[in-house]
Write a protein that holds these residues in place. Structure first.
Motif, PDB file in Angstrom:
ATOM      1  N   TRP A 155     -14.553 -62.595 -51.108  1.00  0.00           N
ATOM      2  CA  TRP A 155     -14.274 -63.900 -50.556  1.00  0.00           C
ATOM      3  C   TRP A 155     -13.151 -64.601 -51.307  1.00  0.00           C
ATOM      4  N   GLN A 156     -12.568 -65.602 -50.651  1.00  0.00           N
ATOM      5  CA  GLN A 156     -11.580 -66.472 -51.267  1.00  0.00           C
ATOM      6  C   GLN A 156     -11.919 -67.888 -50.842  1.00  0.00           C
ATOM      7  N   GLY A 157     -11.976 -68.803 -51.801  1.00  0.00           N
ATOM      8  CA  GLY A 157     -12.341 -70.177 -51.497  1.00  0.00           C
ATOM      9  C   GLY A 157     -11.976 -71.098 -52.646  1.00  0.00           C
ATOM     10  N   GLN A 158     -12.617 -72.238 -52.705  1.00  0.00           N
ATOM     11  CA  GLN A 158     -12.360 -73.216 -53.753  1.00  0.00           C
ATOM     12  C   GLN A 158     -12.969 -72.752 -55.074  1.00  0.00           C
ATOM     13  N   PRO A 159     -12.374 -73.123 -56.219  1.00  0.00           N
ATOM     14  CA  PRO A 159     -13.014 -72.833 -57.500  1.00  0.00           C
ATOM     15  C   PRO A 159     -14.435 -73.413 -57.519  1.00  0.00           C
ATOM     16  N   GLY A 160     -15.367 -72.652 -58.054  1.00  0.00           N
ATOM     17  CA  GLY A 160     -16.759 -73.072 -58.081  1.00  0.00           C
ATOM     18  C   GLY A 160     -17.573 -72.572 -56.901  1.00  0.00           C
ATOM     19  N   SER A 161     -16.929 -71.883 -55.970  1.00  0.00           N
ATOM     20  CA  SER A 161     -17.645 -71.387 -54.792  1.00  0.00           C
ATOM     21  C   SER A 161     -18.756 -70.419 -55.159  1.00  0.00           C
ATOM     22  N   SER A 162     -18.571 -69.648 -56.239  1.00  0.00           N
ATOM     23  CA  SER A 162     -19.619 -68.689 -56.626  1.00  0.00           C
ATOM     24  C   SER A 162     -20.907 -69.422 -56.997  1.00  0.00           C
ATOM     25  N   GLY A 163     -20.786 -70.525 -57.718  1.00  0.00           N
ATOM     26  CA  GLY A 163     -21.960 -71.311 -58.076  1.00  0.00           C
ATOM     27  C   GLY A 163     -22.608 -71.934 -56.848  1.00  0.00           C
ATOM     28  N   ALA A 164     -21.792 -72.397 -55.913  1.00  0.00           N
ATOM     29  CA  ALA A 164     -22.333 -72.993 -54.689  1.00  0.00           C
ATOM     30  C   ALA A 164     -23.032 -71.935 -53.830  1.00  0.00           C
ATOM     31  N   GLU A 220     -25.786 -60.702 -56.388  1.00  0.00           N
ATOM     32  CA  GLU A 220     -24.868 -61.089 -57.461  1.00  0.00           C
ATOM     33  C   GLU A 220     -23.646 -61.725 -56.822  1.00  0.00           C
ATOM     34  N   VAL A 221     -23.102 -62.720 -57.493  1.00  0.00           N
ATOM     35  CA  VAL A 221     -21.867 -63.354 -57.059  1.00  0.00           C
ATOM     36  C   VAL A 221     -20.955 -63.430 -58.271  1.00  0.00           C
ATOM     37  N   THR A 222     -19.733 -62.981 -58.091  1.00  0.00           N
ATOM     38  CA  THR A 222     -18.740 -63.110 -59.156  1.00  0.00           C
ATOM     39  C   THR A 222     -17.598 -63.982 -58.654  1.00  0.00           C
ATOM     40  N   GLU A 223     -16.936 -64.621 -59.602  1.00  0.00           N
ATOM     41  CA  GLU A 223     -15.738 -65.390 -59.291  1.00  0.00           C
ATOM     42  C   GLU A 223     -14.711 -65.075 -60.358  1.00  0.00           C
ATOM     43  N   ASP A 224     -13.533 -64.658 -59.922  1.00  0.00           N
ATOM     44  CA  ASP A 224     -12.458 -64.347 -60.855  1.00  0.00           C
ATOM     45  C   ASP A 224     -11.939 -65.627 -61.498  1.00  0.00           C
ATOM     46  N   ALA A 225     -11.330 -65.483 -62.650  1.00  0.00           N
ATOM     47  CA  ALA A 225     -10.736 -66.637 -63.321  1.00  0.00           C
ATOM     48  C   ALA A 225      -9.625 -67.209 -62.446  1.00  0.00           C
ATOM     49  N   SER A 226      -9.498 -68.521 -62.493  1.00  0.00           N
ATOM     50  CA  SER A 226      -8.419 -69.209 -61.793  1.00  0.00           C
ATOM     51  C   SER A 226      -7.909 -70.291 -62.740  1.00  0.00           C
ATOM     52  N   PRO A 227      -6.751 -70.895 -62.465  1.00  0.00           N
ATOM     53  CA  PRO A 227      -6.217 -71.895 -63.391  1.00  0.00           C
ATOM     54  C   PRO A 227      -7.249 -72.976 -63.718  1.00  0.00           C
ATOM     55  N   VAL A 231     -16.786 -66.036 -63.779  1.00  0.00           N
ATOM     56  CA  VAL A 231     -18.230 -66.160 -63.928  1.00  0.00           C
ATOM     57  C   VAL A 231     -18.947 -65.089 -63.116  1.00  0.00           C
ATOM     58  N   ARG A 232     -20.174 -64.829 -63.533  1.00  0.00           N
ATOM     59  CA  ARG A 232     -21.048 -63.906 -62.799  1.00  0.00           C
ATOM     60  C   ARG A 232     -22.425 -64.541 -62.708  1.00  0.00           C
ATOM     61  N   PHE A 248     -29.396 -65.796 -63.370  1.00  0.00           N
ATOM     62  CA  PHE A 248     -28.678 -65.600 -64.629  1.00  0.00           C
ATOM     63  C   PHE A 248     -27.221 -65.954 -64.360  1.00  0.00           C
ATOM     64  N   SER A 249     -26.589 -66.645 -65.300  1.00  0.00           N
ATOM     65  CA  SER A 249     -25.161 -66.931 -65.167  1.00  0.00           C
ATOM     66  C   SER A 249     -24.468 -66.677 -66.500  1.00  0.00           C
ATOM     67  N   ALA A 250     -23.232 -66.250 -66.412  1.00  0.00           N
ATOM     68  CA  ALA A 250     -22.463 -65.973 -67.622  1.00  0.00           C
ATOM     69  C   ALA A 250     -20.975 -66.106 -67.342  1.00  0.00           C
ATOM     70  N   VAL A 251     -20.257 -66.504 -68.379  1.00  0.00           N
ATOM     71  CA  VAL A 251     -18.799 -66.471 -68.355  1.00  0.00           C
ATOM     72  C   VAL A 251     -18.390 -65.029 -68.638  1.00  0.00           C
ATOM     73  N   VAL A 252     -17.355 -64.566 -67.943  1.00  0.00           N
ATOM     74  CA  VAL A 252     -16.951 -63.167 -68.039  1.00  0.00           C
ATOM     75  C   VAL A 252     -15.490 -63.074 -68.470  1.00  0.00           C
ATOM     76  N   ALA A 253     -15.219 -62.186 -69.423  1.00  0.00           N
ATOM     77  CA  ALA A 253     -13.850 -61.945 -69.890  1.00  0.00           C
ATOM     78  C   ALA A 253     -13.094 -61.100 -68.867  1.00  0.00           C
ATOM     79  N   ALA A 254     -11.794 -61.002 -69.048  1.00  0.00           N
ATOM     80  CA  ALA A 254     -10.950 -60.228 -68.135  1.00  0.00           C
ATOM     81  C   ALA A 254     -11.369 -58.759 -68.058  1.00  0.00           C
ATOM     82  N   ASN A 255     -11.917 -58.217 -69.135  1.00  0.00           N
ATOM     83  CA  ASN A 255     -12.335 -56.810 -69.134  1.00  0.00           C
ATOM     84  C   ASN A 255     -13.757 -56.614 -68.623  1.00  0.00           C
ATOM     85  N   GLY A 256     -14.444 -57.695 -68.218  1.00  0.00           N
ATOM     86  CA  GLY A 256     -15.801 -57.599 -67.694  1.00  0.00           C
ATOM     87  C   GLY A 256     -16.892 -57.891 -68.700  1.00  0.00           C
ATOM     88  N   ASP A 257     -16.542 -58.064 -69.969  1.00  0.00           N
ATOM     89  CA  ASP A 257     -17.544 -58.392 -70.981  1.00  0.00           C
ATOM     90  C   ASP A 257     -18.093 -59.800 -70.755  1.00  0.00           C
TER      91      ASP A 257
END
Length: 194
Positions: free
Chosen positions: A52-61, A75-82, A87-88, A98-107
C-alpha cells in the motif's frame, strides 16, 4: 508526503475478509480488494498481502482498525519516510499487538527507556525470587504474575524473557508457520491518492 508499506493478513476466517477490506479502505481512502488465497497452516482460513501507499502513520491506523478481531493474524509494516521511522506491527489473538521501530536492514530498534524498564523488571523479578515464599519482593504482584506469567510483559521475568518481548519473539514464534505457508501467494499493489 506519502508512506508505503505492506499488510500481510496471515490468517482470517472467510466471513471477515470483506470487513478487513472495508476497514483498510477506510484508512487508505481508496477501494481495497485483497487477493485472498487458502492458508494451508489453518485449513478453512484465508490469507492475503497488500502493498500500500498512503499517508505517514497509515500502518498504525490499519493496525488499530483490525486489532482485536477474533481469529485474525496479521502484520503491517511501514517504510521510513521523511520525519518518520519505519515501523512494524504484529497482531495475534493470543498475544495482542506488538509494535517496533525498524532499521533500514530490518533489525528492530529498542529505545533506551524500554531497555532500562526491561532491566528493572528483570532485576525486581530476580530480587523477588531470592525471597522464596515472600510476595513482598515481587511488588505485591504474586497472584497476578502466577495467572499471566510468562506472557504479560509488565510482570517481569528474566532479562532474556524481557528482551524477547521487546524484540517481538513471541509474535514471531506464533506467526512463523503462517508466514511460511504463504510463500508464493499473490501480492496486490494499492496507491492511495491525496
Amino acid at each position: 508526503m506519502s508512506a508505503s508499506g505492506v499488510l500481510q493478513v496471515h490468517c482470517a476466517p472467510p466471513a471477515l475478509c470483506p470487513h478487513i477490506e472495508w476497514a483498510v479502505a477506510g484508512v487508505l481512502g481508496v477501494p481495497v480488494s485483497l487477493p485472498w488465497v487458502d492458508q494451508p497452516a489453518s485449513p478453512g482460513a484465508l490469507r492475503a498481502e497488500l502493498e500500500w501507499q498512503g499517508q505517514p502513520g497509515s500502518s498504525g491506523a490499519i493496525t488499530s482498525s483490525l486489532a482485536g478481531w477474533n481469529r485474525l493474524r496479521f502484520e503491517v509494516t511501514e517504510d521510513a519516510s521523511p520525519g518518520c521511522d519505519a515501523v512494524r506491527y504484529s497482531y495475534t489473538p493470543a498475544l495482542g499487538t506488538f509494535s517496533a521501530v525498524v532499521a533500514a536492514n530490518g533489525d528492530i530498534l529498542v529505545p533506551e527507556g524500554r531497555l532500562r524498564a526491561a532491566m528493572a523488571l528483570a532485576a525486581s523479578s530476580h530480587a523477588g525470587s531470592d525471597r522464596a515464599g515472600s510476595d513482598s519482593g515481587r511488588g505485591g504482584l504474586g497472584p497476578l504474575r502466577d495467572r499471566h506469567e510468562p506472557r504479560h510483559p509488565a510482570l517481569g521475568g528474566s532479562l532474556e524473557a524481557e528482551l524477547s518481548l521487546l524484540l517481538g519473539q513471541p509474535w514471531d514464534d506464533e506467526l512463523e508457520p503462517f508466514r511460511h505457508a504463504g510463500a508464493g501467494a499473490p501480492v496486490r499493489w494499492l496507491n492511495a491518492t491525496g
